[in-house]
Design a protein around this motif. Structure first.
Motif, PDB file in Angstrom:
ATOM      1  N   GLN A   1       2.576   1.802   3.251  1.00 12.66           N
ATOM      2  CA  GLN A   1       4.000   1.564   3.458  1.00 12.66           C
ATOM      3  C   GLN A   1       4.646   0.799   2.303  1.00 12.66           C
ATOM      4  O   GLN A   1       5.745   1.138   1.856  1.00 12.66           O
ATOM      5  CB  GLN A   1       4.220   0.802   4.770  1.00 12.66           C
ATOM      6  CG  GLN A   1       5.682   0.556   5.110  1.00 12.66           C
ATOM      7  CD  GLN A   1       5.843  -0.084   6.484  1.00 12.66           C
ATOM      8  OE1 GLN A   1       4.881  -0.260   7.219  1.00 12.66           O
ATOM      9  NE2 GLN A   1       7.072  -0.430   6.827  1.00 12.66           N
ATOM     10  N   ASP A   2       3.979  -0.232   1.813  1.00 21.29           N
ATOM     11  CA  ASP A   2       4.564  -1.042   0.742  1.00 21.29           C
ATOM     12  C   ASP A   2       4.814  -0.220  -0.520  1.00 21.29           C
ATOM     13  O   ASP A   2       5.805  -0.439  -1.224  1.00 21.29           O
ATOM     14  CB  ASP A   2       3.647  -2.223   0.418  1.00 21.29           C
ATOM     15  CG  ASP A   2       3.584  -3.239   1.554  1.00 21.29           C
ATOM     16  OD1 ASP A   2       4.485  -3.213   2.415  1.00 21.29           O
ATOM     17  OD2 ASP A   2       2.621  -4.045   1.586  1.00 21.29           O
ATOM     18  N   GLU A   3       3.934   0.732  -0.796  1.00 21.08           N
ATOM     19  CA  GLU A   3       4.082   1.558  -1.995  1.00 21.08           C
ATOM     20  C   GLU A   3       5.098   2.682  -1.820  1.00 21.08           C
ATOM     21  O   GLU A   3       5.790   3.051  -2.768  1.00 21.08           O
ATOM     22  CB  GLU A   3       2.737   2.181  -2.374  1.00 21.08           C
ATOM     23  CG  GLU A   3       1.703   1.231  -2.919  1.00 21.08           C
ATOM     24  CD  GLU A   3       0.442   1.969  -3.314  1.00 21.08           C
ATOM     25  OE1 GLU A   3       0.356   2.407  -4.471  1.00 21.08           O
ATOM     26  OE2 GLU A   3      -0.453   2.122  -2.461  1.00 21.08           O
ATOM     27  N   LEU A   4       5.182   3.225  -0.610  1.00 23.59           N
ATOM     28  CA  LEU A   4       5.924   4.467  -0.415  1.00 23.59           C
ATOM     29  C   LEU A   4       7.294   4.305   0.235  1.00 23.59           C
ATOM     30  O   LEU A   4       8.098   5.237   0.204  1.00 23.59           O
ATOM     31  CB  LEU A   4       5.083   5.430   0.436  1.00 23.59           C
ATOM     32  CG  LEU A   4       3.702   5.793  -0.106  1.00 23.59           C
ATOM     33  CD1 LEU A   4       3.001   6.760   0.839  1.00 23.59           C
ATOM     34  CD2 LEU A   4       3.795   6.388  -1.508  1.00 23.59           C
ATOM     35  N   GLN A   5       7.576   3.162   0.835  1.00 21.37           N
ATOM     36  CA  GLN A   5       8.800   3.036   1.619  1.00 21.37           C
ATOM     37  C   GLN A   5      10.063   3.208   0.774  1.00 21.37           C
ATOM     38  O   GLN A   5      11.100   3.665   1.303  1.00 21.37           O
ATOM     39  CB  GLN A   5       8.837   1.688   2.336  1.00 21.37           C
ATOM     40  CG  GLN A   5       8.831   0.473   1.433  1.00 21.37           C
ATOM     41  CD  GLN A   5       8.788  -0.825   2.232  1.00 21.37           C
ATOM     42  OE1 GLN A   5       8.937  -0.810   3.460  1.00 21.37           O
ATOM     43  NE2 GLN A   5       8.590  -1.939   1.564  1.00 21.37           N
TER      44      GLN A   5
END
Length: 323
Positions: A225-229
């Motif tokens: 999530q942190d990379e793709l949000q």
């Protein structure tokens, strides 16, 4: 199908013999996407496809003997710990009726306030009766994520991806996804494809998924999530068993699954974990730990066919007869 039990037994016997005789190197060659048909007898497309469908036919022939998935069907809507399900079918059909692939010069190229995932302009406070043109946006990169055993289906997603490209939109198939790989492995592959697409174009990504590809894509958005949000604009689920699949649950509870698992290992170099990941129990456990991020624009719908020649007919008949 009960009257054809002897025929099914002969098909299974032939399939088992073909599996036992197949060489791994030959399998790798004939099962590569677009590969030739130079493998040993019993390794052509028809032979590969008929094995799992013969096994499913055997399952269907004793469909009344056990209904392992019955207690789980619909659990996603009943779970009090999850957000309530909101039916947006009417809005979906409104958007769909206006949607069309347009030449590039007519497609909106910038994101504006009030736009939805498709680039449709909405009036302030208006949700179910949008005005203006419904346009597929070309300021995003469309990544198509295939589903379970996708490599055995000829031209999987090809016509759809080509239609997007002809409309001047950037689109590609997420080919790193394994058709018989587990959810964690595929989630990592989807993460790589998303980052590669964004790095090459600086365009945000819309994931267009089918079947288990939706499960794997949702897992990628949750696990990374942190990379793709800030990269993923939205996700489209088509025919996704998000809460689990009755067939997967039933298969793992029937002795015939050992034969099917053997077929997967030999013919598609796959893992039975890909089936276990679609069980209702597995989905409930995974979603309790890794829910889909709430800030991802999402569309979910199903597809169907009444064609008697479709290879999906055996699956349809199985579920209807059993449940």
């Amino acid at each position: 199908l009960r009257r054809e039990q002897s025929l099914l037994d002969r098909v299974l016997e032939e399939a088992s013999r073909a599996i036992a005789e197949a060489e791994s190197s030959a399998m790798a060659k004939t099962f590569s996407r677009g590969g030739g048909g130079d493998g040993p007898p019993g390794t052509g497309l028809i032979d590969k496809v008929k094995v799992p469908f013969a096994l499913l036919s055997v399952l269907l022939s004793r469909a009344e003997s056990r209904k392992l998935a019955e207690e789980y069907i619909g659990w996603l809507k009943r779970d009090p710990s999850l957000p309530p399900v909101e039916d947006k079918t009417n809005r979906f059909h409104t958007l769909l009726s206006r949607m069309q692939l347009l030449p590039q010069e007519h497609v909106r190229t910038t994101e504006k306030e009030g736009d939805d995932i498709a680039g449709m302009k909405r009036k302030e406070g208006e949700e179910d009766d949008p005005s203006g043109y419904s346009l597929l946006r070309n300021d995003v990169y469309y990544v198509f994520v295939p589903g379970f055993l996708w490599q055995i289906y000829p031209a999987y997603f090809d016509s759809t991806v080509n239609a997007f490209r002809k409309a001047g939109l950037q689109a590609k198939l997420c080919s790193q996804v394994g058709g018989a790989s587990g959810v964690y492995e595929n989630a990592a592959a989807i993460r790589r494809e998303i980052i590669d697409a964004y790095s090459a174009t600086q365009k945000k990504v819309v994931l267009v998924t089918h079947s288990k590809g939706g499960i794997d894509s949702a897992a990628a958005l949750s696990l990374y999530q942190d990379e793709l949000q800030d990269i993923v604009r939205g996700i489209v689920f088509c025919q996704c068993p998000f809460g689990g699949a009755p067939l997967a649950t039933d298969l793992t509870g029937d002795p015939v699954h050992y034969t099917l698992a053997h077929w997967m290992r030999k013919y598609v170099r796959g893992s039975w974990q890909s089936v276990l990941d679609m069980m209702y129990q597995s989905r409930r456990d995974f979603l309790s730990k890794h829910p889909l991020p709430p800030n991802i624009a999402t569309v979910s719908f199903h597809s169907s066919t009444n064609s008697p020649t479709s290879i999906q007919q055996i699956l349809t008949r199985y579920v209807k007869k059993r449940y």
